[in-house]
Design an enzyme around this catalytic site. Structure first.
Site, PDB file in Angstrom:
ATOM      1  N   GLY A 214       0.419   0.571   5.823  1.00  0.00           N
ATOM      2  CA  GLY A 214       0.239  -0.718   6.536  1.00  0.00           C
ATOM      3  C   GLY A 214      -0.412  -1.762   7.331  1.00  0.00           C
ATOM      4  O   GLY A 214      -0.550  -2.224   8.292  1.00  0.00           O
TER       5      GLY A 214
ATOM      6  N   ASP B 156      -7.464 -11.277   0.872  1.00  0.00           N
ATOM      7  CA  ASP B 156      -7.970  -9.919   2.007  1.00  0.00           C
ATOM      8  C   ASP B 156      -9.612 -11.277   2.709  1.00  0.00           C
ATOM      9  O   ASP B 156     -10.215 -10.602   3.387  1.00  0.00           O
ATOM     10  CB  ASP B 156      -8.210  -9.269   1.440  1.00  0.00           C
TER      11      ASP B 156
ATOM     12  N   GLU C 231      -1.897  -4.331  -2.109  1.00  0.00           N
ATOM     13  CA  GLU C 231      -2.554  -5.517  -1.683  1.00  0.00           C
ATOM     14  C   GLU C 231      -1.149  -6.051  -0.545  1.00  0.00           C
ATOM     15  O   GLU C 231      -0.350  -5.156  -0.075  1.00  0.00           O
ATOM     16  CB  GLU C 231      -3.410  -6.343  -1.712  1.00  0.00           C
TER      17      GLU C 231
ATOM     18  N   THR D 168       0.451  -1.537   0.026  1.00  0.00           N
ATOM     19  CA  THR D 168      -0.346  -0.174   0.338  1.00  0.00           C
ATOM     20  C   THR D 168       0.812   1.064  -0.090  1.00  0.00           C
ATOM     21  O   THR D 168       2.148   1.362   0.494  1.00  0.00           O
ATOM     22  CB  THR D 168      -0.859   0.250   1.351  1.00  0.00           C
TER      23      THR D 168
END
Length: 627
Positions: A533, A487, A467, A447
């Site tokens: 993060g 995810d 991702e 990210t």
């Protein structure tokens, strides 16, 4: 060398370093072992990288500087990001100085915040390929100064229509291992970034769409300098996995040798991809040769091939939505709602902290951080249980943010003793009767984040991602493809109960991306912020809000506070910071403590009486730039 000397040197070379990085267009050619040229940085650029590594030890003088003893392999390219920038007309904060310079050029030409964000994203796709790009997705918060309206542009990836609830389960009926699941086309969801950027430009662009890719195309042809952080990301097994997924091996590992800091790399495939998109629009990405090459790479990848189809690409739809907003101590905080979970978790965390006098604690106090971490445990328990794509499951958003519910959740927090983890989810009002199981799948992170404020006062706060770092390791048309399918919950049900975040055809996986705009008591913008993060974005951004609102810190001081996180498990403390001294006291209160790397990458613009104050997290290579 003494810290004071290094800090003085950092200030002295800040502007020239950024300019020289942006101005690199040529390089010496040195022969590789096979007699073919390998582009390397010219001596001045090699020296520049060396200076950056040396300056990394300087750390940051206020707001919790990282230790000057931090080793060279843990510092970023320059560590100059800690410098504030103050502007009156516009301000940009993003993850790479070259991208920021391009965004500033667009604004100087009369472009909008959206125009600049698109140009910045295009350059980031080249110079920071492991974090974001056309093969991924994004959430963009946009504030229109003329109308006062705030909108969310959602470009989250979607599951291929051939993906079923057992997509992340192995042939033996057990959940797949993490790297097995993410390596190869099996983890690739339908990318959403380009369609979302095009719609935002249609609504708010001022310059022609084609203009916004010019610098990225030029840099792709002429070459860019590999930064220390990107080269560092190549370590830890990435080269082997890039080779396993096959398509990116030749690009990222010429002659089998991974990129090194100072290498100059060209990417003519990305240049051609952007040239076509610039001329023909996003349709050229979702149909035709580009889409065909993406699908072929996914279905023919090493690792486990995927099921993405041309129909999935053709039918992708982005969404323009109302943002999720909540209050914290007279400030209105707006960000992305489900399937994004970061703002919802942060709204719960802060809503629980409303019941404690955080201003009576201090930024370096065990009391303040204990309360912050305990509230986080409760918020992440609810996140795992309830949050998913609200087009497929009923997410009790209002119930999770209900003041009475958060008051009851806050009563679980003991000021002197930590709750044993994992804590169970609560029972919020306004939810379906269907019982659900928590999602226990691993959380990943890659990210990047972009903040732009233009001369008209319009704001873009955009979190963009493929991702995990390096995504699926599958490479097509000059860029990496996402691994966003990971995810989703790996298991569709647990203990006989469905998991809200289970895979389904066309469904958007849960995200923690948290692009944010904060409004003051007068209703005017006060802060635009975001960070990479993974799940820890909640803590990275949360500490800034608590730091500024409760502890009276500047944006720079709050961003440079050490990171402490808890996602309903162990408490992690950022290594090489003064926060290591909190490990003992937190352990005495019952926290299971681990000291580790927690490299946030916060980007922010603070609206102040001095003007627009731009700040970029010193832990990474980003900078702020304004006029």
């Amino acid at each position: 060398m003494p810290y004071s000397i290094l800090a003085a040197q950092a200030a002295a070379v800040r502007d020239t370093l950024i300019a020289r990085l942006d101005g690199v267009r040529t390089a010496a050619l040195q022969p590789r072992g096979d007699g073919q040229p390998r582009r390397r940085a010219s001596p001045p650029i090699v020296a520049l990288v060396a200076v950056g590594l040396a300056l990394g030890a300087a750390g940051f003088a206020e707001g919790g500087k990282r230790a000057a003893t931090q080793t060279a392999d843990k510092v970023t390219l320059t560590r100059l990001a800690a410098e504030e920038r103050v502007g009156q007309r516009y301000m940009i904060s993003s993850a790479d100085p070259r991208a920021v310079r391009v965004g500033a050029t667009v604004l100087e030409e009369g472009g909008s915040a959206v125009d600049a964000a698109i140009a910045i994203q295009a350059v980031l796709s080249l110079v920071e390929p492991h974090s974001s790009g056309p093969g991924g997705g994004a959430f963009m918060m946009h504030y229109d100064a003329e109308t006062g309206l705030t909108r969310l542009y959602e470009g989250r990836e979607t599951a291929p229509m051939a993906a079923g609830p057992d997509h992340l389960m192995g042939a033996d009926g057990e959940r797949m291992g993490w790297y097995e699941a993410r390596t190869g086309g099996h983890s690739v969801a339908t990318p959403g970034l380009m369609r979302m950027l095009e719609r935002a430009h249609l609504d708010h662009g001022r310059l022609p769409w084609s203009r916004l890719f010019d610098e990225a195309v030029t840099m792709s042809f002429q070459g860019f300098v590999v930064s220390a952080r990107v080269a560092k990301f190549m370590e830890g097994g990435s080269p082997d996995r890039l080779a396993e997924a096959s398509h990116g091996a030749d690009y990222f590992m010429p002659d089998g040798e991974p990129w090194q800091p100072g290498d100059i790399i060209t990417n003519p495939d990305l240049a051609e991809t952007f040239r076509i998109i610039a001329e023909q629009g996003a349709d050229a990405f979702y149909t035709g040769p580009i889409a065909e090459d993406i699908v072929a790479a996914v279905q023919g990848s090493g690792g486990k091939p995927g099921v993405l189809s041309l129909a999935d690409m053709r039918d992708y739809t982005m969404r323009v939505r109302e943002p999720l907003c909540f209050d914290y101590r007279d400030h209105e905080i707006c960000s992305a709602g489900p399937p994004a979970s970061g703002a919802l978790a942060l709204g719960q965390l802060l809503g629980m902290l409303e019941h404690f006098d955080m201003s009576a604690t201090a930024p370096d106090s065990v009391e303040g951080w204990h309360l912050f971490l305990e509230a986080s445990k409760l918020a992440f328990a609810d996140r795992a249980q309830y949050v998913a794509d609200d087009s497929f499951v009923s997410v009790p958003t209002a119930g999770l943010l209900d003041p009475t519910y958060l008051m009851l959740r806050a009563q679980h927090i003991d000021r002197d003793s930590a709750m044993a983890t994992p804590v169970p989810a609560g029972n919020p009002p306004w939810r379906e009767a269907e019982a659900r199981a928590p999602d226990t799948s691993p959380d990943s992170h890659g990210t990047s984040h972009i903040v732009v404020v233009d001369e008209a006062g319009d704001i873009v706060s955009m979190t963009t991602s493929i991702e995990s770092g390096w995504g699926s390791y599958v490479f097509a048309r000059g860029f990496l493809l996402n691994n966003t399918m990971t995810d989703f919950s790996f298991e569709p049900e647990a203990d006989g109960r469905p998991v809200a975040n289970a895979v389904a055809p066309g469904k958007r996986p849960r995200s923690t991306m948290t692009p944010m705009i904060v409004f003051g008591p007068d209703g005017e913008p006060r802060l635009a912020i975001g960070s990479p993060g993974g799940g820890r974005m909640v803590h990275f951004i949360g500490k800034v809000l608590v730091g500024m609102i409760d502890w009276g810190l500047t944006a720079k001081q709050a961003i440079e506070l050490p990171n402490l996180t808890n996602m309903n498990g162990e408490t992690d403390i950022e290594e090489f910071t003064w926060a290591e001294s909190l490990a003992g006291p937190l352990g005495e209160r019952g926290h299971e403590v681990d000291i580790r790397d927690l490299a946030s990458g916060l980007q922010a613009v603070h609206f102040t009486d001095r003007g627009l104050v731009g700040v970029a997290d010193s832990r990474r290579e980003g900078v702020a730039l304004g006029e």
